[in-house]
Design a protein around this motif. Structure first.
Motif, PDB file in Angstrom:
ATOM      1  N   ASN A  62       0.828  -1.208   0.000  1.00  0.00           N
ATOM      2  CA  ASN A  62       0.000   0.000   0.000  1.00  0.00           C
ATOM      3  C   ASN A  62       0.864   1.261   0.000  1.00  0.00           C
ATOM      4  OD1 ASN A  62      -2.289  -1.578   0.043  1.00  0.00           O
ATOM      5  ND2 ASN A  62      -2.632  -1.348   2.235  1.00  0.00           N
ATOM      6  N   ARG A  63       1.895   1.269   0.809  1.00  0.00           N
ATOM      7  CA  ARG A  63       2.786   2.425   0.886  1.00  0.00           C
ATOM      8  C   ARG A  63       3.425   2.706  -0.478  1.00  0.00           C
ATOM      9  NH1 ARG A  63       7.769   1.806   4.683  1.00  0.00           N
ATOM     10  NH2 ARG A  63       6.286   0.311   5.473  1.00  0.00           N
ATOM     11  N   ASP A  64       3.858   1.657  -1.160  1.00  0.00           N
ATOM     12  CA  ASP A  64       4.479   1.837  -2.464  1.00  0.00           C
ATOM     13  C   ASP A  64       3.458   2.298  -3.510  1.00  0.00           C
ATOM     14  OD1 ASP A  64       6.971   1.761  -3.858  1.00  0.00           O
ATOM     15  OD2 ASP A  64       6.279  -0.040  -4.904  1.00  0.00           O
ATOM     16  N   ALA A  65       2.238   1.783  -3.443  1.00  0.00           N
ATOM     17  CA  ALA A  65       1.188   2.206  -4.375  1.00  0.00           C
ATOM     18  C   ALA A  65       0.872   3.690  -4.195  1.00  0.00           C
ATOM     19  CB  ALA A  65      -0.071   1.362  -4.181  1.00  0.00           C
ATOM     20  N   VAL A  66       0.784   4.141  -2.953  1.00  0.00           N
ATOM     21  CA  VAL A  66       0.531   5.563  -2.684  1.00  0.00           C
ATOM     22  C   VAL A  66       1.692   6.399  -3.214  1.00  0.00           C
ATOM     23  CG1 VAL A  66       0.346   7.280  -0.826  1.00  0.00           C
ATOM     24  CG2 VAL A  66      -1.009   5.177  -0.724  1.00  0.00           C
ATOM     25  N   ARG A  67       2.906   5.961  -2.982  1.00  0.00           N
ATOM     26  CA  ARG A  67       4.088   6.680  -3.460  1.00  0.00           C
ATOM     27  C   ARG A  67       4.068   6.795  -4.991  1.00  0.00           C
ATOM     28  NH1 ARG A  67       8.675   3.867  -1.240  1.00  0.00           N
ATOM     29  NH2 ARG A  67       8.253   5.088   0.603  1.00  0.00           N
ATOM     30  N   ARG A  68       3.774   5.693  -5.680  1.00  0.00           N
ATOM     31  CA  ARG A  68       3.713   5.719  -7.145  1.00  0.00           C
ATOM     32  C   ARG A  68       2.593   6.633  -7.643  1.00  0.00           C
ATOM     33  NH1 ARG A  68       3.905   0.240  -6.445  1.00  0.00           N
ATOM     34  NH2 ARG A  68       1.824   0.032  -7.348  1.00  0.00           N
ATOM     35  N   HIS A  69       1.443   6.583  -6.970  1.00  0.00           N
ATOM     36  CA  HIS A  69       0.307   7.434  -7.358  1.00  0.00           C
ATOM     37  C   HIS A  69       0.661   8.899  -7.200  1.00  0.00           C
ATOM     38  CE1 HIS A  69      -3.812   8.813  -7.800  1.00  0.00           C
ATOM     39  NE2 HIS A  69      -3.681   9.473  -6.653  1.00  0.00           N
ATOM     40  N   ARG A  70       1.265   9.253  -6.090  1.00  0.00           N
ATOM     41  CA  ARG A  70       1.653  10.665  -5.859  1.00  0.00           C
ATOM     42  C   ARG A  70       2.701  11.120  -6.875  1.00  0.00           C
ATOM     43  NH1 ARG A  70       1.801  10.438   0.731  1.00  0.00           N
ATOM     44  NH2 ARG A  70      -0.463  10.560   0.988  1.00  0.00           N
ATOM     45  N   ALA A  71       3.649  10.248  -7.176  1.00  0.00           N
ATOM     46  CA  ALA A  71       4.670  10.599  -8.160  1.00  0.00           C
ATOM     47  C   ALA A  71       4.074  10.807  -9.538  1.00  0.00           C
ATOM     48  CB  ALA A  71       5.755   9.516  -8.204  1.00  0.00           C
ATOM     49  N   ALA A  72       3.122   9.968  -9.924  1.00  0.00           N
ATOM     50  CA  ALA A  72       2.459  10.113 -11.220  1.00  0.00           C
ATOM     51  C   ALA A  72       1.632  11.382 -11.275  1.00  0.00           C
ATOM     52  CB  ALA A  72       1.577   8.890 -11.498  1.00  0.00           C
ATOM     53  N   ARG A  73       0.977  11.693 -10.168  1.00  0.00           N
ATOM     54  CA  ARG A  73       0.167  12.905 -10.113  1.00  0.00           C
ATOM     55  C   ARG A  73       1.049  14.169 -10.195  1.00  0.00           C
ATOM     56  NH1 ARG A  73      -3.543  12.935  -5.142  1.00  0.00           N
ATOM     57  NH2 ARG A  73      -1.858  14.133  -4.268  1.00  0.00           N
ATOM     58  N   THR A  74       2.203  14.110  -9.513  1.00  0.00           N
ATOM     59  CA  THR A  74       3.149  15.232  -9.557  1.00  0.00           C
ATOM     60  C   THR A  74       3.729  15.382 -10.967  1.00  0.00           C
ATOM     61  OG1 THR A  74       3.698  14.900  -7.236  1.00  0.00           O
ATOM     62  CG2 THR A  74       5.278  16.158  -8.548  1.00  0.00           C
ATOM     63  N   ALA A  75       4.055  14.276 -11.611  1.00  0.00           N
ATOM     64  CA  ALA A  75       4.625  14.315 -12.964  1.00  0.00           C
ATOM     65  C   ALA A  75       3.613  14.856 -13.970  1.00  0.00           C
ATOM     66  CB  ALA A  75       5.086  12.929 -13.378  1.00  0.00           C
ATOM     67  N   ALA A  76       2.321  14.592 -13.745  1.00  0.00           N
ATOM     68  CA  ALA A  76       1.284  15.055 -14.657  1.00  0.00           C
ATOM     69  C   ALA A  76       0.984  16.530 -14.483  1.00  0.00           C
ATOM     70  CB  ALA A  76       0.008  14.246 -14.445  1.00  0.00           C
ATOM     71  N   SER A  77       1.392  17.110 -13.362  1.00  0.00           N
ATOM     72  CA  SER A  77       1.094  18.524 -13.095  1.00  0.00           C
ATOM     73  C   SER A  77       1.967  19.463 -13.867  1.00  0.00           C
ATOM     74  CB  SER A  77       1.285  18.837 -11.622  1.00  0.00           C
ATOM     75  OG  SER A  77       0.505  18.043 -10.827  1.00  0.00           O
TER      76      SER A  77
END
Length: 175
Positions: free
Chosen positions: A160-175
């Protein structure tokens, strides 16, 4: 296909002991008993030292870079723990096979169990089914006993921790 539970039980005990090294002889004995081992005598300081040595060697097997290196390291452990397989009913719990000599001290017994159990686990399930957690800051060792053999994390918490980290990174990259 029949998978030998002897391998799974022993490799899970090895991972437990490696991830949280025994604090003393009583801790070692209690954790072995909890894993279902029948102990003939109290654990000694030599047993603890032999167990630490076996775990150090086993961690090298876990961290091997490829299956040939893993097999070579594990074969060295197996050679040092060599004994004739034997049938026993030592605890009155039914006949079963032991891959060690009778009346071994606990440290030597653990070397035998860990090396043979790991060999059975890897040959029965796959050479890649022993690893550390995929989360970079987590060093926990686990045996992959999943049906698919694709487990990457030691626990659901790390997944779960890694999934949240990947999601946040993808969201930051898309911004």
């Amino acid at each position: 296909m029949h998978l030998n539970p002897y391998g799974e039980d022993a490799v899970n005990l090895a991972a437990d002991l490696a991830n949280r090294r025994p604090a003393d002889t009583e801790d070692l004995a209690e954790r072995c008993r909890s894993a279902g081992l029948v102990l003939d005598r109290p654990a000694s300081p030599e047993d603890l030292a032999d167990t630490v040595e076996a775990l150090d060697a086993w961690e090298k097997v876990v961290d091997a870079s490829d299956e040939h290196e893993r097999a070579g390291l594990l074969n060295a452990m197996l050679a040092s723990a060599a004994a004739y397989p034997r049938m026993t009913n030592h605890a009155g719990s039914g006949w079963h096979v032991h891959y060690r000599d009778d009346r071994q001290p606990l440290g030597k017994l653990l070397l035998s169990l860990i090396s043979v159990g790991t060999a059975l686990h890897l040959t029965g399930r796959g050479m890649q089914r022993l690893r550390r957690c995929a989360v970079t800051e987590c060093t926990t060792i686990f045996a992959d006993t999943s049906r698919t053999g694709r487990r990457r994390y030691c626990s659901q918490r790390c997944a779960n921790r890694d999934a949240v980290r990947r999601h946040r990174a993808a969201r930051t990259a898309a911004s």
